[in-house]
Design an enzyme around this catalytic site. Structure first.
Site, short mmCIF file in Angstrom:
data_model
loop_
_atom_site.label_atom_id
_atom_site.label_comp_id
_atom_site.label_asym_id
_atom_site.label_seq_id
_atom_site.Cartn_x
_atom_site.Cartn_y
_atom_site.Cartn_z
CG LEU A 267 -1.65 -8.32 -6.55
CD1 LEU A 267 -0.58 -9.08 -5.86
CD2 LEU A 267 -0.87 -7.38 -7.72
N GLY B 46 0.78 -1.17 0.15
CA GLY B 46 -0.15 0.14 -0.14
C GLY B 46 0.80 1.41 -0.08
CG ASN C 228 -4.17 -1.48 -12.43
OD1 ASN C 228 -3.74 -1.57 -11.23
ND2 ASN C 228 -3.49 -2.18 -13.48
CG HIS D 157 1.21 -3.29 -15.21
ND1 HIS D 157 0.81 -4.56 -14.54
CD2 HIS D 157 2.28 -3.72 -15.97
CE1 HIS D 157 1.52 -5.45 -14.85
NE2 HIS D 157 2.40 -5.20 -15.79
C1 GAR Z 1 3.29 -1.44 -7.60
O1 GAR Z 1 4.59 -1.67 -8.09
C2 GAR Z 1 2.15 -1.68 -8.61
O2 GAR Z 1 2.53 -0.97 -10.00
C3 GAR Z 1 2.22 -3.18 -8.50
O3 GAR Z 1 2.19 -3.61 -7.30
C4 GAR Z 1 3.04 -2.52 -6.74
C5 GAR Z 1 2.21 -2.35 -5.34
O4 GAR Z 1 3.00 -1.81 -4.37
N1 GAR Z 1 0.92 -3.56 -9.44
C6 GAR Z 1 0.85 -4.75 -10.04
O5 GAR Z 1 1.63 -5.47 -10.44
C7 GAR Z 1 -0.44 -4.89 -10.75
N2 GAR Z 1 -0.55 -5.73 -11.91
P1 GAR Z 1 2.43 -0.88 -3.32
O6 GAR Z 1 1.52 -1.90 -2.52
O7 GAR Z 1 3.63 -0.61 -2.48
O8 GAR Z 1 1.79 0.19 -3.69
#
Ligand code: GAR
Length: 200
Positions: free
Chosen positions: A93, A20, A110, A112
């Site tokens: 996810l 988060g 979103n 990515h």
């Molecule tokens: C982020 O890097 C985001 O881009 C990725 O998860 C991470 C979450 O980090 N999202 C994906 O891979 C979606 N396909 P966070 O929980 O520290 O914000």
């Protein structure tokens, strides 16, 4: 009289499955915003750190089970009851169900951690992306902010930013570089997209 967060016209729900850190940035960015507020945090993981951020910022949160996404009626009702106008996925996810996309058309964003269409699709998330980028010895990576449609990572691209990679960069280092970009841009792009879309 200053506008109270309850009066703000644009109300975001953030969906996040894990750390988060993006959610936290977004919460901070909109904390004093004139027309946008973060009103609900939703996670599919009871232990997700994002729920702590919600608590610290006094934002209501909801934990949903994966099953609730196959029939999202209750979830949609909760979003409607909270007056949510837009949904922001920040490290969420699971696949967003069609009914939710129908209920919030072009209102779900979103982020990515790659330069889509590269390294997108089912199974491509978080460190899986960065390991694949590393294994393919890419010289650049980056992040993409896009609208959500019914396929993983295929909605209209709103913003991309790249970062140069060094041959000595490990997957962890690549992840850190990309996350820095995400923190720098996500909230601002959300703000610009929504205000432009609503002609504000
Ligand atoms: C982020 O890097 C985001 O881009 C990725 O998860 C991470 C979450 O980090 N999202 C994906 O891979 C979606 N396909 P966070 O929980 O520290 O914000």
């Amino acid at each position: 009289m200053p506008t109270s967060s309850k009066d703000k016209a644009i109300r975001l729900a953030i969906f996040a499955s894990g750390g988060g850190s993006n959610a936290e940035q977004i919460i901070r960015y909109f904390a004093q915003h004139a027309s946008i507020s973060v009103r609900l945090i939703i996670s599919n993981k009871r232990t997700a750190k994002v729920l702590e951020h919600a608590k610290n910022h006094d934002i209501p949160s909801l934990v949903i089970r994966k099953k609730q996404l196959s029939d999202p009626t209750v979830l949609i009702n909760s979003l409607t009851a909270a007056g949510i106008t837009h949904i922001v996925l920040a490290g969420f996810l699971l696949l967003v169900p069609k009914a939710l996309i129908k209920a919030f058309p072009d209102k779900i964003l979103n982020i990515h951690p790659s330069l889509l269409p590269k390294y997108g699709g089912k199974g491509m998330y978080g460190m899986h992306v960065h390991r694949a980028v590393y294994e393919n010895q890419e010289s650049v990576s980056g992040m993409t902010i896009h609208l959500v449609n019914e396929e993983y990572d295929k909605g209209k691209v709103l913003f991309q930013q790249e970062t140069t990679l060094d041959p000595s960069d490990t997957p962890e280092r690549i992840a850190a570089k990309v996350l820095t970009l995400e923190h720098r841009h996500y909230a601002r792009v959300i703000e610009q997209f929504i205000l432009k879309d609503l002609n504000i």
